[in-house]
Enzyme design. Structure first.
Site, PDB file in Angstrom:
ATOM      1  N   THR A 185       0.841  -1.198   0.000  1.00 53.92           N
ATOM      2  CA  THR A 185       0.000   0.000   0.000  1.00 53.92           C
ATOM      3  C   THR A 185       0.872   1.242   0.000  1.00 53.92           C
ATOM      4  O   THR A 185       2.067   1.189   0.293  1.00 53.92           O
ATOM      5  CB  THR A 185      -0.901   0.058   1.246  1.00 53.92           C
ATOM      6  OG1 THR A 185      -0.086   0.260   2.412  1.00 53.92           O
ATOM      7  CG2 THR A 185      -1.717  -1.208   1.399  1.00 53.92           C
ATOM      8  N   ASP A 186       0.298   2.380  -0.325  1.00 57.33           N
ATOM      9  CA  ASP A 186       0.946   3.653  -0.020  1.00 57.33           C
ATOM     10  C   ASP A 186       0.857   3.835   1.495  1.00 57.33           C
ATOM     11  O   ASP A 186       0.281   3.001   2.199  1.00 57.33           O
ATOM     12  CB  ASP A 186       0.261   4.786  -0.778  1.00 57.33           C
ATOM     13  CG  ASP A 186       1.177   5.983  -0.988  1.00 57.33           C
ATOM     14  OD1 ASP A 186       2.140   6.144  -0.210  1.00 57.33           O
ATOM     15  OD2 ASP A 186       0.936   6.767  -1.918  1.00 57.33           O
ATOM     16  N   TRP A 187       1.401   4.912   2.021  1.00 56.59           N
ATOM     17  CA  TRP A 187       1.516   5.088   3.470  1.00 56.59           C
ATOM     18  C   TRP A 187       0.221   4.703   4.190  1.00 56.59           C
ATOM     19  O   TRP A 187      -0.861   5.208   3.869  1.00 56.59           O
ATOM     20  CB  TRP A 187       1.898   6.520   3.810  1.00 56.59           C
ATOM     21  CG  TRP A 187       1.895   6.781   5.288  1.00 56.59           C
ATOM     22  CD1 TRP A 187       1.033   7.564   5.984  1.00 56.59           C
ATOM     23  CD2 TRP A 187       2.769   6.199   6.260  1.00 56.59           C
ATOM     24  NE1 TRP A 187       1.311   7.521   7.329  1.00 56.59           N
ATOM     25  CE2 TRP A 187       2.381   6.687   7.534  1.00 56.59           C
ATOM     26  CE3 TRP A 187       3.846   5.303   6.193  1.00 56.59           C
ATOM     27  CZ2 TRP A 187       3.034   6.324   8.710  1.00 56.59           C
ATOM     28  CZ3 TRP A 187       4.488   4.943   7.365  1.00 56.59           C
ATOM     29  CH2 TRP A 187       4.082   5.457   8.605  1.00 56.59           C
ATOM     30  N   ASP A 188       0.360   3.813   5.159  1.00 52.23           N
ATOM     31  CA  ASP A 188      -0.796   3.285   5.882  1.00 52.23           C
ATOM     32  C   ASP A 188      -1.194   4.262   6.992  1.00 52.23           C
ATOM     33  O   ASP A 188      -0.897   4.049   8.162  1.00 52.23           O
ATOM     34  CB  ASP A 188      -0.453   1.907   6.459  1.00 52.23           C
ATOM     35  CG  ASP A 188      -1.597   1.302   7.258  1.00 52.23           C
ATOM     36  OD1 ASP A 188      -2.742   1.766   7.097  1.00 52.23           O
ATOM     37  OD2 ASP A 188      -1.339   0.372   8.040  1.00 52.23           O
TER      38      ASP A 188
END
Length: 322
Positions: A214-217
């Site tokens: 994912t992109d930043w969680d």
């Protein structure tokens, strides 16, 4: 598996039960720029400037140089390159992306990725897909487009890059690859948990083998680990700090199966990277350390030689005076 899929912030965690070592990942679209652990390297030209050369050979060499610095620091995952489309002139991260033309961007990105991965690093090509707006990107941004435009414009750089990597032999030939998804939704489905995108197109149609991050969680209310692993994602870019990371029904057979597949994808990528093929599973000295040791040894030898010459000459002068 719970920790493996959730603790993907700048790393993949070690799993002693199967002999998996920890691997480090780093951000930096233009080079090694790891603010998290404080390691910095050369800043290469931005993607948009590199793309203006139309020179895939030079771009490959740039990727090689970037990958060499990552490998010297034993950081095997690169959060880059960005290959989203310049949909308009005002996207806040256009400098990180190659072009408004999907084909040109794809060829340039492929050269950069294959150059970097030739040194054993795995590039997280990003942000998959339709990440062409920074404003409200984390606020349930719903992006609508027809399939033809998505495939011919926005997906095209990713498709070219994945297929070019596959044609180079992929991970089996020392060219491992990963993917980072985007914050936005396509229609009403989050890109990081979209099986049509991550399984049907990326894996089944294009033949991608690797892990999907994912992109930043930051959660933002919709980045649910359960949804991600069931929807074709493998790893959460964070540190297990959100309620949305909790997997409450750990006895669910379908969830366990999804986590097993995620673990397999993570293992496939990391085991085929330089973490195993170039650094003796993390037990040996890195090439950078070996180089510095050699330089230090050379300097010490030179100083010792100079001192020996000085002493010999001093003794000769002393004998002459007597």
């Amino acid at each position: 598996m719970f920790n493996l899929v959730n603790l993907g912030g700048f790393q993949t965690v070690a799993m002693k039960s199967v002999g998996k070592v920890q691997t480090m990942d780093s951000d930096g679209g233009t080079g090694l720029n790891d603010w998290y652990i404080g390691v910095f390297g050369t800043s290469f030209p931005t993607a948009v400037l590199i793309c203006q050369t139309w020179n895939t050979e030079l771009t490959y060499r740039t990727g090689e140089a970037l990958g060499a610095e990552f490998a010297d620091c034993e950081i095997w995952g690169w959060y880059g390159p960005g290959m989203n489309t310049h949909r308009n002139a005002f996207c806040g991260r256009n400098f990180e992306y190659y072009s408004e033309d999907g084909v040109l961007g794809g060829y340039m990105a492929s050269a950069m990725v294959n150059g970097g991965t030739s040194n054993g690093i795995y590039a997280y090509i990003k942000h998959f897909v339709l990440n062409d707006q920074e404003t409200n990107r984390c606020s349930f941004l719903l992006t609508y487009s027809d399939e033809q435009a998505i495939r011919e414009i926005y997906m095209k750089p990713f498709e070219i890059c994945v297929k070019a990597n596959r044609d180079m032999g992929g991970a089996a030939a020392g060219y491992p690859m990963a993917v980072m998804t985007s914050f936005n939704f396509i229609g009403d489905v989050y890109c990081g948990a979209n099986p049509d995108l991550l399984n049907d197109v990326l894996r089944d149609e294009w033949g991608f083998q690797g892990m999907v991050l994912t992109d930043w969680d930051g959660s933002y209310g919709y980045q649910l680990t359960d949804d991600v692993v069931r929807g074709g994602g493998d790893l959460m870019l964070g540190f297990l700090q959100h309620e949305s990371n909790q997997l409450t029904d750990r006895d669910s057979a379908t969830l366990v199966k999804a986590m097993r597949q995620a673990a397999k994808n993570i293992f496939f990528t990391t085991v085929n990277s330089g973490a195993y093929t170039r650094s003796a599973s993390g037990t040996g000295l890195s090439p950078m350390v070996k180089t510095f040791i050699a330089i230090d040894a050379g300097i010490l030898a030179a100083v010792a030689a100079v001192e020996a010459i000085v002493i010999v000459r001093w003794r000769k002068k002393s004998k002459t005076k007597v």
